[in-house]
Motif scaffolding. Structure first.
Motif, mmCIF file in Angstrom:
data_model
loop_
_atom_site.group_PDB
_atom_site.id
_atom_site.type_symbol
_atom_site.label_atom_id
_atom_site.label_comp_id
_atom_site.label_asym_id
_atom_site.label_seq_id
_atom_site.Cartn_x
_atom_site.Cartn_y
_atom_site.Cartn_z
ATOM 1 N N THR A 1 -5.310 1.946 4.049
ATOM 2 C CA THR A 1 -4.076 2.399 4.685
ATOM 3 C C THR A 1 -3.250 3.149 3.657
ATOM 4 O OG1 THR A 1 -4.068 0.523 6.201
ATOM 5 C CG2 THR A 1 -1.981 1.681 5.879
ATOM 6 N N CYS A 2 -3.005 4.410 3.928
ATOM 7 C CA CYS A 2 -2.166 5.210 3.038
ATOM 8 C C CYS A 2 -0.708 4.755 3.207
ATOM 9 C CB CYS A 2 -2.301 6.691 3.377
ATOM 10 S SG CYS A 2 -1.159 7.731 2.450
ATOM 11 N N PHE B 1 -10.780 9.124 1.923
ATOM 12 C CA PHE B 1 -9.961 9.059 0.719
ATOM 13 C C PHE B 1 -10.836 9.354 -0.500
ATOM 14 C CE2 PHE B 1 -8.060 6.451 3.952
ATOM 15 C CZ PHE B 1 -6.708 6.663 3.823
ATOM 16 N N TRP C 1 -5.713 6.181 -5.499
ATOM 17 C CA TRP C 1 -6.464 6.756 -4.376
ATOM 18 C C TRP C 1 -5.719 7.983 -3.856
ATOM 19 C CZ3 TRP C 1 -11.131 5.271 -2.193
ATOM 20 C CH2 TRP C 1 -11.696 4.105 -2.706
ATOM 21 N N CYS D 1 -5.167 10.414 -0.564
ATOM 22 C CA CYS D 1 -5.287 10.536 0.895
ATOM 23 C C CYS D 1 -5.760 11.961 1.182
ATOM 24 C CB CYS D 1 -3.926 10.242 1.537
ATOM 25 S SG CYS D 1 -3.935 10.181 3.319
ATOM 26 N N LYS E 1 -1.480 12.990 -0.615
ATOM 27 C CA LYS E 1 -0.718 12.346 -1.687
ATOM 28 C C LYS E 1 -1.543 11.237 -2.350
ATOM 29 C CE LYS E 1 3.178 14.425 -0.490
ATOM 30 N NZ LYS E 1 3.832 15.415 -1.270
ATOM 31 N N TRP E 2 -1.238 11.014 -3.637
ATOM 32 C CA TRP E 2 -1.837 9.902 -4.368
ATOM 33 C C TRP E 2 -1.046 8.633 -4.103
ATOM 34 C CZ3 TRP E 2 -6.368 10.028 -6.962
ATOM 35 C CH2 TRP E 2 -6.893 11.264 -7.298
ATOM 36 N N PHE E 3 -1.733 7.515 -4.120
ATOM 37 C CA PHE E 3 -1.075 6.216 -4.011
ATOM 38 C C PHE E 3 -1.910 5.201 -4.776
ATOM 39 C CE2 PHE E 3 -4.012 4.283 -0.993
ATOM 40 C CZ PHE E 3 -4.588 5.389 -0.388
ATOM 41 N N PHE F 1 -1.487 -1.885 -0.852
ATOM 42 C CA PHE F 1 -1.360 -0.442 -1.027
ATOM 43 C C PHE F 1 0.109 -0.180 -1.328
ATOM 44 C CE2 PHE F 1 -4.753 -1.076 2.128
ATOM 45 C CZ PHE F 1 -5.807 -0.478 1.456
#
Ligand SMILES: [Zn+2]
Length: 104
Positions: free
Chosen positions: A5-6, A18, A60, A62, A68-70, A84
């Motif tokens: 889940t982003c 991803f 990770w 998206c 975007k990175w998360f 997340f």
């Protein structure tokens, strides 16, 4: 199949949607002038990574969603994701005795 889940766009999708960017929270060598950073410090920053057996923090992307990175916290033994969180969010604490994941 791993579901991710982003936290930016709140899309939940298979891991193939991803891209994993490796260990999270890698700190740059502390110096205002990169020319003054030792070769050892540069080597460790670029190549040395933790490979814990247990909880691990990862970056990770998206890649098919918002782009975007998360960050994610994942158990490397069970492959289950536990959290997340966004790039500017504080990382959740690691459960006791499960890897370092701190990058230090
Ligand atoms: Zn997204």
């Amino acid at each position: 199949m791993l579901l991710i889940t982003c936290p930016v766009c709140n899309v939940t999708a298979d891991e193939t949607e991803f891209h994993c960017g490796g260990e999270a929270h890698i700190k740059r060598p502390a110096s205002s002038d990169p020319a003054n950073v030792s070769e050892r410090a540069q080597y460790e920053y670029l190549y040395v990574r933790n490979n814990p057996r247990g909880m691990h923090r990862e970056m990770w992307l998206c890649s098919r969603g918002c782009g975007k990175w998360f960050y994610a916290m994942r158990d490397t033994l069970t492959l289950q994701f536990h959290a997340f969180y966004g790039i500017t969010d504080s990382p959740p604490p690691l459960p006791d005795g499960n890897g370092t994941g701190s990058g230090s």
